[in-house]
Every structure is written in C-alpha cells, then in structure tokens.
Design a protein around this motif. Structure first.
Motif, short mmCIF file in Angstrom:
data_model
loop_
_atom_site.label_atom_id
_atom_site.label_comp_id
_atom_site.label_asym_id
_atom_site.label_seq_id
_atom_site.Cartn_x
_atom_site.Cartn_y
_atom_site.Cartn_z
N TYR A 182 0.83 -1.20 0.00
CA TYR A 182 0.00 0.00 0.00
C TYR A 182 0.86 1.25 0.00
CZ TYR A 182 -3.76 -3.20 1.33
OH TYR A 182 -4.66 -4.23 1.35
N MET A 183 0.31 2.32 -0.53
CA MET A 183 1.02 3.60 -0.60
C MET A 183 1.41 4.12 0.78
SD MET A 183 1.42 4.78 -3.74
CE MET A 183 1.36 6.56 -3.70
N ASP A 184 0.59 3.83 1.79
CA ASP A 184 0.82 4.38 3.13
C ASP A 184 1.42 3.36 4.10
OD1 ASP A 184 -1.36 2.75 3.31
OD2 ASP A 184 -2.66 4.19 4.34
N SER A 188 14.45 11.36 -15.18
CA SER A 188 13.59 11.76 -14.07
C SER A 188 13.22 10.51 -13.27
CB SER A 188 12.30 12.42 -14.56
OG SER A 188 12.56 13.60 -15.26
N PHE A 189 13.08 10.67 -11.95
CA PHE A 189 12.61 9.59 -11.09
C PHE A 189 11.31 10.03 -10.43
CE2 PHE A 189 17.01 8.59 -11.64
CZ PHE A 189 17.07 7.20 -11.63
N ILE A 190 10.32 9.15 -10.46
CA ILE A 190 9.06 9.39 -9.77
C ILE A 190 8.93 8.31 -8.70
CG2 ILE A 190 6.55 9.48 -9.98
CD1 ILE A 190 6.94 10.50 -12.83
N GLY A 191 8.98 8.73 -7.45
CA GLY A 191 8.94 7.78 -6.34
C GLY A 191 7.52 7.62 -5.83
N VAL A 192 7.12 6.37 -5.57
CA VAL A 192 5.77 6.08 -5.08
C VAL A 192 5.84 5.45 -3.70
CG1 VAL A 192 4.71 5.90 -7.36
CG2 VAL A 192 5.79 3.89 -6.37
N GLY A 193 4.95 5.88 -2.82
CA GLY A 193 4.84 5.29 -1.49
C GLY A 193 5.68 5.97 -0.44
N VAL A 194 5.27 5.80 0.83
CA VAL A 194 5.98 6.45 1.94
C VAL A 194 7.36 5.84 2.18
CG1 VAL A 194 3.94 7.26 3.16
CG2 VAL A 194 4.79 4.95 3.61
N ASP A 195 7.59 4.61 1.70
CA ASP A 195 8.90 3.99 1.91
C ASP A 195 9.82 4.18 0.71
OD1 ASP A 195 7.31 2.37 0.35
OD2 ASP A 195 7.83 0.50 1.36
N ILE A 253 9.74 5.08 -12.82
CA ILE A 253 8.69 5.09 -11.80
C ILE A 253 8.93 3.92 -10.87
CG2 ILE A 253 6.21 5.09 -11.38
CD1 ILE A 253 5.77 6.08 -14.20
N THR A 254 9.20 4.19 -9.59
CA THR A 254 9.68 3.15 -8.70
C THR A 254 9.46 3.51 -7.24
OG1 THR A 254 11.68 1.93 -8.03
CG2 THR A 254 11.98 4.22 -8.69
N ASP A 255 9.53 2.50 -6.37
CA ASP A 255 9.58 2.78 -4.94
C ASP A 255 11.03 2.77 -4.43
OD1 ASP A 255 10.05 0.08 -5.09
OD2 ASP A 255 8.57 -0.51 -3.60
N ALA A 256 11.98 2.63 -5.35
CA ALA A 256 13.41 2.81 -5.05
C ALA A 256 13.91 1.91 -3.95
CB ALA A 256 13.70 4.28 -4.71
N MET A 257 13.64 0.61 -4.06
CA MET A 257 14.15 -0.35 -3.08
C MET A 257 14.80 -1.52 -3.80
SD MET A 257 11.43 -0.42 0.05
CE MET A 257 10.03 -0.86 -0.95
#
Length: 720
Positions: free
Chosen positions: A326-328, A468-475, A438-442
C-alpha cells in the motif's frame, strides 16, 4: 535439420538487439578467426553463405561472432530481413539460404585482420517481440557487418534458446548443445506478458496541451533534483519517522513562489538572467545576525515563446514485488496481502495511473517507449510515434500489469537506454530525450550500490539523454534517489495520491522534461564576505571555497514578479570587518547547445547591523532553510539515540545540517527501508514550539498561505 536452424535465429536476435551506438565504434578492426572450430551436439560444423562461400567466426572484444543466416540454417529457423526498417524477424519469413555442413573445418589456415562495421540501429525481433541482449560482461552488444554478412555473438543467444555455449581455450573450440544453459546471462529478455505486442499498432491522434501559461511576460527557472518534499510530510502524517533525505532545500523551495526583484546594478540579456538580493537576519534561537544572498532564477524567455521540443520518452516501470504494498505502508515491515483491501491504493496501481497521466501530455509527434523491470527487464514498447499508438487500449493494458519478483534497477535502466540506439540521424535541436523511472526505489538484486546506476545516468546525460525519477509510497528511498539526481538534467518527484500528481503534471510536464541551463557556476569576489553554505542547489558539491555550483536549471512557473522555486540561497560569513561591503558576482553557465555564457554584477549589502530583507523572496527562503535545518537535525537526533551534535541549542541557533551517509546505512541497511514509529523528544518539542512561533510571526509579513502546511506538520509533531 529443423532443430539446427532455430539456433541461428537466436544468435541473430541477441546480437542485434543489444546494439547501442556508443557501445562500439562505427568501424573497428576485428579478427577473422579461421582457427576456431564450432561444434553442435558434439558434431563439427562448417558454415556457408547464400553464395556457397565459406564463412568463418569473427573475434571482437573477446567475443565470438557467427553469421546470422548460417546459424538460422543450422536450427531451421525462418528469417526475414527488412532493409527499409533495418529489422531482422526471426520465426517469420523463409528458411535461410545459408547452409551448414557437419564436417571438421581446416583450423590450420591463417587468420586475417579485417575491418568490420557495427550496426547498432538494426532491430531483431523474435516471434514479433523486440529483443535486447548482453555479453558476458553485462554490456550491450551490437551486430557486426562484414562483406554483406551480419554477425552476432554466440553467447548472447544462450538464454533465449535455452542452449549451452561453452568455450574450450585449449582446443580453440566453441561448443553448442541443447542442454539447459548454465550461462550467467540472466538479463536477456525472453519473458512475455502478452501485452503491447510490437506489431499491434493502430493509428490514433493525440493533441498536446500547449505550453502552460505562467502568468508573466517571462518564464522563471528552478534547479533540478528534488521537486517536492511530500515523502517527508506523508511519513509524518502516517505516523512514521522520515529520513533526512526526505526533506531537501530545493524540494522544499519548489513548493513556494519567491519574489526575485533585485538590488543589483544590471541584468543579463542572456537566456539566464540572474538577480540578487541580500538580507541580515537574526537566528530565532540564538538571536545572532546572519548574512544571506539569494540568486534569483529568472530568464529572458518570453512566455509565448516557450514550448518544449518533441520528445523521445521512455518509461522504465518498476513491477517488483514491493510495488504490491500500500502507498501508506512499508513493504519490509511484515508480510501482508495488498489485495485484502481493494479500496486502499497500492504502489503498483498508483504507478500505473501516474504513467497513464503522463501519456495524456504527449504530442502526436512525440515517441514513447516502455520497459518493465523486476529481477530482470523486458521491453513492452519500443520507441514508437504516439500517432501510431492506440492510446486507450494501451492505457487499459497498463492497468493490468501485476507486480512480481525482485528489483534490478540496472537491468531496467540499461534496457531503457538501449531503446535510444534505434533512433538514428536524430535532430537534437528538434527532439528532447528523457527516461522517466517510476519506482519505490528499493533495489535488492543486481548491483544495488547507487554508483552503478548513477554512472549510467551520468553517461546518458553526457549524450543528451536525461533522467527523471518518480517515487511512489511512503517507503520510497529518497537517500538513493538523491545520489542519482546529483547529475545534470535529472529531477525527481514523489507520488502519494494520483489526484495530486495529476495536478502537478498538468502544470509542469513541459517544464519537467525541458532542461534549459547547465553547469551553472557562481564565484563571489569580496573583501568582506565568504560563502558559508549553499541551500537549494541540486548537487551535494554545491560549494567549493567561494564558488557555488548548480547542475541544471529547468523552466518554472512565474507570475507577479515571483517564480516557483526560483532561488538559490547563499549564507555568507563576514571576514571580521565592521562595515558591510559589496560583492562582485561572476556567473558562468552553458545553454542547451553547449555554448558558454558569462556575466558579472555588483551586489550591495546595506551598511547596517540591523535586521533587513531586500524583498519577501529572500525572507521566505531564509525561513524555509531554517525549517529544513531544524527538521534534519531533529531526524538525526532521534535516530542516533540523542547524540548532542544534532541538538539545537540557544548559543548555536539553528545550525546547518550536513547528513552523513553512514548514518542512514546504519539505520536502514542498504536501501530496503523499514518503518520507524514517529517520536519527538522533549528537547525538540521545545524547539518546535519556537519554530512554529517564528513561522507564524514571519508570515504576518510574508502573507503566504502555503506556509500553513509546515505549521500543520509542526502541530503533528507537538501532538506526538
């Protein structure tokens, strides 16, 4: 004989696919290696071309290349060559006119040095899908052309066709077998999800929004790197402890409009027209005078004259398992099933919706490509004119993508880069090249140290392919992305809900993909002041002595004499003289064509020891910098078990915060970010009360309603 022909097609596909124009020179000396013997399933093989002339292996860069048509004959694979499109289709067309004989070659003949040409713009398709391949070192390989025959490296084909290819140095022999490959070339793309068939293209027309109105005669400028600090705010709102790199000066500045009216003598007539303002400001904790100067980022580009170039856009989309969370929430906190609550937004769904929003901003003359990556990577759409895409179907297919596997950044980014190799004779004055990841960078597979990926990003920037990087999610791991964005032409945004992202992109997409100024250097010459710190640059090397650096300036919204994110703040240190004095400011930078520009201006401090501000822009910049410094120090203080070095004291005031990388590694390990429950010590609650009072007092002058979002964050911390 049918089984033999299949293998040739495989080799051809592999070599051609991974041909990047800069991976090999256009012409190079290779060895016609007549002493190498080839065996298949233990039998000696000789190869002949369509004219029945014998062809030999070519050795180049420690790799052995064999002719495509002869190999396709060996494995009975159909092959079709399209000279107009410079494409080879394997599994389509006719059986190759090349031939093989199971007979031992004469390996006593002399080898020949030959001049071969690389043909990086050739495409190779297998069963209708574009293929890209790597050699033993993980480098992209190009096909070779010699006397009308196209050659591919043998090893590149091993995974795609499940063949084992071994080299016996003592026998000078390449052995091919039908055994399951034990090769280490795991990154060869052979997966297919059934989506986005290369041949499934229909005509559809898209209109591009015209360049957004910026409400002023001239557009403004802003620095690259971070374009928001939403990850910082969202973590606190969700009860998680942020990390220091979640809040950056330039990311924070980009949330605000700044007055950049100048007290300097003159303005430049060049594309970049810097303005300068000064201030003496008392630290709200120590009550000591501090000296500041802003570099106002204005331009001489008329609003009506600004329009982005046509765009070659490649999206590299993370589909790894962590994107199912989840995003949060934090993926690495504990096992969970993201599908237990379909009403909550997953990172994968947010990424897909964000990608579809980006598609809405493309012009019919733009080109679009898509690469998916998890533990490996696959091309789902090569760079294709938007006018030839069925956008509605494409959007629907994107929403069906499901997360899986690990996170191999390097594979995804490398394949995204490879798509540009198929564009030749491109007019760089007409087209902009950009990769959006587009990533959560993990990352947890491949080479996970940031330098590997950052080197690829930097090399691309040197070739005019920006990222460009677009990060998704709080983590989302901002520590990694901050490292990567320390490159010219790079920027990053974060996404926490798609409505917010849609609003941002509707205003800023044209700005996001259009860098205008590079390698900005500002040198201060003064008998009175030295540079103490620089806030709002997009590089960690923002200061060296009395020189300030900025990698990139992008266009930015302006209006009413204000520019969004339109300052870099310089903190100055007086050299001991009682009176205030002038500064000579020398600026140099490069424009989009690489031409260097220079200008010089004189900047004056008022001869006073009393607090003053030239304008509200510098006053707001100082306030936001103090806010960011306190937040950074607080994060380090709490995460380091209250080390005194990070404490805000009355005698020192709100000190600068230079984050040590080893601190976050100690807390997080390498990039796989787990949550920490939000907490605030009594010492910092006292500091936050003073900070809130300071912001509220300053805002009586600034009258900026946007500052309420920072007060709301402080209130949450005081309630924790």
């Amino acid at each position: 004989m049918k089984k033999y022909l299949i293998f040739v097609g495989v080799i051809t596909a592999i070599v051609l696919l991974f041909c990047i124009s800069y991976a090999m020179p256009k012409g190079a000396v290779a060895l016609m290696n007549k002493r190498i013997s080839i065996t298949y399933e233990g039998k000696d093989v000789m190869f002949f071309d369509a004219n029945k002339l014998k062809v030999y292996p070519i050795t180049y860069n420690d790799s052995t290349y064999l002719p495509i048509r002869a190999l396709s004959a060996l494995f009975d694979v159909k092959i079709k060559w399209d000279g107009t499109e410079k494409a080879i289709y394997l599994g389509d067309g006719e059986i190759s006119s090349g031939s093989v004989i199971f007979q031992k070659s004469n390996t006593n003949v002399e080898n020949d040095d030959i001049l071969v040409l690389s043909v990086p713009t050739y495409r190779v398709y297998y069963n209708g899908k574009l293929q890209i391949f790597e050699d033993a070192n993980g480098d992209i390989v190009s096909p070779l052309s010699y006397e009308g025959t196209t050659y591919l490296p043998v090893r590149a084909l091993s995974n795609l066709f499940n063949k084992s290819i071994d080299w016996n140095a003592s026998k000078n022999e390449v052995s091919i077998s039908n055994k399951s490959s034990t090769s280490t070339y795991d990154n060869v793309v052979s997966k297919s999800s059934g989506l986005f068939s290369v041949n499934t293209i229909s005509s559809a027309s898209l209109s591009m929004d015209s360049a957004q109105s910026v409400g002023s005669s001239n557009i403004g400028l802003s620095v690259g790197g971070a374009k928001d600090v939403e990850n910082f705010r969202e973590n606190i709102k969700d009860g998680y402890f942020p990390i220091s790199t979640d809040i950056t000066y330039n990311g924070l500045f980009y949330d605000y409009m700044f007055d950049i009216n100048s007290n300097a003598e003159s303005k430049s007539d060049d594309i970049f027209s810097p303005t300068y303002s000064t201030a003496i400001s008392k630290d709200p904790i120590s009550n000591q005078n501090e000296y500041y100067m802003t570099v106002g980022l204005s331009s001489n580009i008329k609003e009506e004259d600004f329009a982005r170039k046509k765009l070659n856009l490649v999206i590299v989309l993370d589909i790894s398992g962590s994107m199912s969370s989840y995003m949060d929430s934090y993926y690495y906190d504990a096992p969970f099933n993201a599908y237990d609550n379909p009403k909550r937004l997953t990172k994968m769904k947010a990424a897909e919706e964000s990608l579809n929003l980006l598609l809405d901003h493309l012009n019919k003359d733009d080109r679009f490509g898509l690469v998916l990556f998890d533990s490996t990577a696959e091309i789902q759409k090569e760079l294709t004119p938007v006018s030839k895409l069925n956008i509605n179907k494409f959007k629907g297919d994107i929403l069906e993508i499901a997360p899986r596997g690990g996170t191999n950044f390097e594979a995804g980014y490398k394949y995204g880069t490879a798509l540009y190799s198929f564009i030749e004779d491109e007019n760089t004055d007409e087209y902009e090249n950009r990769i959006i990841v587009i990533t959560d960078a993990m990352p947890n597979t491949g080479i996970t140290r940031e330098n590997s990926l950052m080197n690829m990003v930097a090399k691309n920037a040197d070739k005019g392919i920006y990222t460009s990087f677009i990060g998704v999610g709080v983590d989302f791991n901002t520590e990694l992305i901050e490292e990567i964005s320390d490159v010219k032409g790079a920027n990053y945004y974060s996404v926490h809900n798609t409505q917010e992202f849609e609003k941002r992109m509707s205003e800023e997409f044209e700005y996001m993909v259009t860098p205008l100024v590079f390698d900005l250097s500002l040198d201060i010459d003064s008998d009175f002041y030295d540079i103490q710190a620089v806030y709002g640059s997009d590089t960690k090397n923002a200061q060296k002595g009395n020189i300030m650096y900025v990698n990139t300036l992008f266009p930015s919204k302006s209006g009413g004499g204000e520019v969004k994110g339109g300052i870099v703040l310089v903190k100055l240190k007086k050299n001991g003289k009682d009176e205030n004095g002038n500064l000579e400011v020398k600026v140099s930078y490069k424009d989009r064509s690489g031409k260097e520009h220079n200008n010089r201006q004189s900047v004056t401090f008022k001869n006073s020891n009393s607090e003053y501000y030239d304008n509200t822009g510098i006053r707001k910049g100082i306030l936001l910098t103090r806010y960011a410094n306190m937040m950074k120090n607080w994060i380090l203080y709490e995460r380091s078990n209250h080390k005194p070095i990070y404490r805000i004291m009355y005698d020192s005031g709100i000190k600068d915060c230079i984050f040590p990388p080893e601190e976050i590694f100690r807390v997080l390990g390498e990039h796989e970010r787990t949550s920490v429950k939000l907490s605030v010590s009594s010492e910092y609650k006292e500091n936050f009360r003073e900070l809130k009072s300071y912001i509220e007092s300053e805002n009586k002058v600034l009258k900026d309603d946007t500052l309420k979002q920072e007060i709301d964050i402080i209130d949450l911390l005081l309630e924790t």
